[in-house]
Design a protein around this motif. Structure first.
Motif, PDB file in Angstrom:
ATOM      1  N   TYR A  22      43.283  33.993  39.785  1.00  0.00           N
ATOM      2  CA  TYR A  22      44.230  34.053  40.905  1.00  0.00           C
ATOM      3  C   TYR A  22      43.857  35.258  41.753  1.00  0.00           C
ATOM      4  O   TYR A  22      43.703  36.363  41.230  1.00  0.00           O
ATOM      5  N   LEU A  23      43.688  35.034  43.061  1.00  0.00           N
ATOM      6  CA  LEU A  23      43.344  36.130  43.978  1.00  0.00           C
ATOM      7  C   LEU A  23      44.440  36.238  45.045  1.00  0.00           C
ATOM      8  O   LEU A  23      44.858  35.225  45.600  1.00  0.00           O
ATOM      9  N   ILE A  62      44.789  32.507  46.347  1.00  0.00           N
ATOM     10  CA  ILE A  62      43.771  31.492  46.063  1.00  0.00           C
ATOM     11  C   ILE A  62      43.573  31.406  44.552  1.00  0.00           C
ATOM     12  O   ILE A  62      43.534  32.448  43.873  1.00  0.00           O
ATOM     13  N   THR A  63      43.486  30.213  44.021  1.00  0.00           N
ATOM     14  CA  THR A  63      43.037  30.082  42.629  1.00  0.00           C
ATOM     15  C   THR A  63      41.710  29.333  42.673  1.00  0.00           C
ATOM     16  O   THR A  63      41.412  28.636  43.645  1.00  0.00           O
ATOM     17  N   HIS A  64      40.912  29.519  41.611  1.00  0.00           N
ATOM     18  CA  HIS A  64      39.566  28.924  41.661  1.00  0.00           C
ATOM     19  C   HIS A  64      39.157  28.317  40.330  1.00  0.00           C
ATOM     20  O   HIS A  64      39.719  28.639  39.282  1.00  0.00           O
ATOM     21  N   LYS A  66      43.145  46.501  49.156  1.00  0.00           N
ATOM     22  CA  LYS A  66      42.340  46.031  48.019  1.00  0.00           C
ATOM     23  C   LYS A  66      42.856  44.664  47.561  1.00  0.00           C
ATOM     24  O   LYS A  66      44.051  44.533  47.276  1.00  0.00           O
ATOM     25  N   PRO A  67      41.973  43.661  47.468  1.00  0.00           N
ATOM     26  CA  PRO A  67      42.452  42.381  46.930  1.00  0.00           C
ATOM     27  C   PRO A  67      42.870  42.556  45.471  1.00  0.00           C
ATOM     28  O   PRO A  67      42.336  43.428  44.778  1.00  0.00           O
ATOM     29  N   PHE A  68      43.805  41.748  45.013  1.00  0.00           N
ATOM     30  CA  PHE A  68      44.273  41.843  43.631  1.00  0.00           C
ATOM     31  C   PHE A  68      43.930  40.548  42.901  1.00  0.00           C
ATOM     32  O   PHE A  68      44.183  39.452  43.407  1.00  0.00           O
ATOM     33  N   TYR A  69      43.373  40.705  41.693  1.00  0.00           N
ATOM     34  CA  TYR A  69      42.884  39.534  40.952  1.00  0.00           C
ATOM     35  C   TYR A  69      43.447  39.504  39.537  1.00  0.00           C
ATOM     36  O   TYR A  69      43.536  40.542  38.875  1.00  0.00           O
ATOM     37  N   MET A  70      43.842  38.330  39.076  1.00  0.00           N
ATOM     38  CA  MET A  70      44.248  38.158  37.675  1.00  0.00           C
ATOM     39  C   MET A  70      43.575  36.900  37.130  1.00  0.00           C
ATOM     40  O   MET A  70      43.457  35.905  37.853  1.00  0.00           O
ATOM     41  N   ALA A 106      47.576  38.407  33.088  1.00  0.00           N
ATOM     42  CA  ALA A 106      47.032  37.052  33.251  1.00  0.00           C
ATOM     43  C   ALA A 106      48.149  36.095  33.634  1.00  0.00           C
ATOM     44  O   ALA A 106      49.311  36.306  33.296  1.00  0.00           O
ATOM     45  N   LEU A 107      47.742  35.032  34.331  1.00  0.00           N
ATOM     46  CA  LEU A 107      48.666  33.932  34.593  1.00  0.00           C
ATOM     47  C   LEU A 107      48.577  33.022  33.387  1.00  0.00           C
ATOM     48  O   LEU A 107      47.486  32.542  33.047  1.00  0.00           O
TER      49      LEU A 107
END
Ligand code: HSE
Length: 433
Positions: A343-344, A394-396, A425-429, A260-261
């Motif tokens: 975060y993407l 990108i953050t959302h 593959k996109p990476f997400y946290m 996680a961020l």
């Protein structure tokens, strides 16, 4: 029982932590506990310990009527679990640092201990030298715990610290292995499974209903790159393997391990190297935060020795400490319904219209983009079959995790007349403030 007589202790397993425990016994002659015998696989193997009553046969400890406390330090599920149960059935108190056995068989062990009126200590099973099991069983248990968040794996924290200095993942893991923080199978650390066992123990004690490690949502750190850590820092965050459990408004337990961020203002963001930390919110105490070494000879042996002393005192004063766990299993929250910011990062083909098509997918799923960043130049971009691909971050604003998973799936399968705009593959946290 004779009040002045030292309480005899038998130790099963004499590896890194076990030899640290032998040292604790020899340095603390004043305490009214005495190490009587150690059972090991090979009693003849030369060892650097100041103790010579060793045996190959654990039964010499489990069946010795003079031994009142059995310390299990062999780790793994079996025969460790069998030894613990046998010790309890023989009326012996047990101390263990075995997170695998406690997380998997805790309720069975505690029920057996209650039946035989013996105490079980397992301070060393979670976060090495940080006192957390005894506080949860004692002082914190009279409060109402809302959430536990922590950094419970030293190996991954060490790796992420090195990566924040630009060292790549594989080199950082190799250093952690050399330093001896990692499990013998390091995939256990980097996939988050070690932390999952630890949080299942803490959450079960905090919320009073047992949670199995297999019920913990778990993502590891293997897909994080140094650029993620760099971008996160630019946005005001550190990247950590976050381990957490909290009670939702509906009374379910949201329990998970994932990178996680973490906002640079949050205490956990400042916990670096191989350190562990635990941050508990609840009432009326408000906040409990503790940081320390989560593994290794000294810190873990210190916690095990504390349990030995504590249980010896309980034996002398005739105290039985029941570990109360409700028979009904905890209801675990569905991660798809957990709302989160995030975060993407993905690699986008550097061709006209590619970003437009990606934004279409995000808009379709209701993403409200907060920060966006794209980087070109040799340091950042990839060349895939002659096509330049640039990283986009990108953050959302908050969205249910289920929607985020659907979005990632759609990004992977996105096609235009120019091919797939998203490479790989996109990476997400998730983001945790
Ligand atoms: N491999 C574990 C860690 C050791 O890195 O934290 C203690 O469980």
């Amino acid at each position: 029982m004779n009040q002045s007589k030292a309480i005899n202790v038998g130790l099963i397993g004499c590896g890194v932590v076990g030899s640290g425990l032998v040292e604790s016994f020899s340095e603390n002659h004043d305490k009214e506990v005495s190490l009587k015998k150690i059972a090991v696989k090979d009693a003849k193997k030369p060892r650097n310990i100041s103790f010579d009553n060793l045996t190959n046969n654990a039964d010499e400890i489990l069946e010795d009527p003079d031994i009142e406390i059995v310390v299990e330090l062999i780790g793994g599920y079996n025969p460790a679990k069998d030894y613990i149960i046998k010790a309890i059935k023989n009326g012996k108190h047990v101390v263990t640092a075995n997170k695998a056995v406690i997380s998997e068989y805790g309720p069975e062990i505690f029920a057996e201990a209650k039946k035989h009126n013996v105490n079980v200590g397992f301070e060393g099973s979670v976060a090495g030298g940080i006192p957390i099991i005894n506080p949860l069983l004692e002082q914190l248990s009279i409060g109402k715990i809302k959430s536990i968040a922590g950094i419970l794996n030293g190996t991954t924290n060490f790796i992420l610290t090195r990566m924040s200095e630009g060292v790549d993942y594989h080199s950082a893991l190799a250093i952690a292995q050399e330093k001896g923080f990692a499990e013998s199978d390091s995939s256990f650390d980097v996939k988050g499974l070690d932390a999952a066992q630890k949080i299942s123990i803490l959450a079960s004690l905090a919320f009073g209903r047992w949670i199995n490690p297999s019920e913990v949502y778990c993502e590891g750190i293997t897909e994080i790159t140094t650029i993620d850590i760099e971008y996160a820092r630019e946005l005001g965050y550190a990247v950590k393997l976050l381990t957490m459990a909290r009670k939702t408004k509906e009374g379910e337990i949201d329990i998970r391990v994932h990178p996680a961020l973490i906002s640079l203002n949050h205490r956990l963001s400042k916990v670096n190297e191989e350190m562990n930390a635990i941050h508990i919110l609840g009432s009326p105490f408000d906040e409990y935060f503790n940081v320390g070494k989560g593994a290794g000879r000294g810190p873990t042996a210190f916690s095990v020795y504390y349990d030995v002393i504590k249980i010896a005192e309980m034996i002398k004063s005739g105290v039985f400490r029941e570990i109360k766990i409700n028979k009904n299993h905890a209801k675990i929250a569905n991660q798809d319904e957990i709302v989160t910011e995030g975060y993407l990062r993905f690699y986008l083909q550097h061709v006209p219209g590619a970003l437009h098509s990606v934004l279409g997918v995000l808009a379709k799923h209701g993403w409200n983009v907060k920060d966006s960043l794209q980087r070109g130049g040799p340091k950042h971009e990839l060349n895939v079959d002659g096509i330049r691909c640039l990283p986009v971050i990108i953050t959302h604003e908050p969205l249910p995790f289920g929607i985020i998973k659907e979005t990632l799936h759609d990004l992977i399968s996105l096609k235009t007349e120019k091919g797939s705009p998203v490479h790989g593959k996109p990476f997400y946290m998730r983001i945790n403030r």
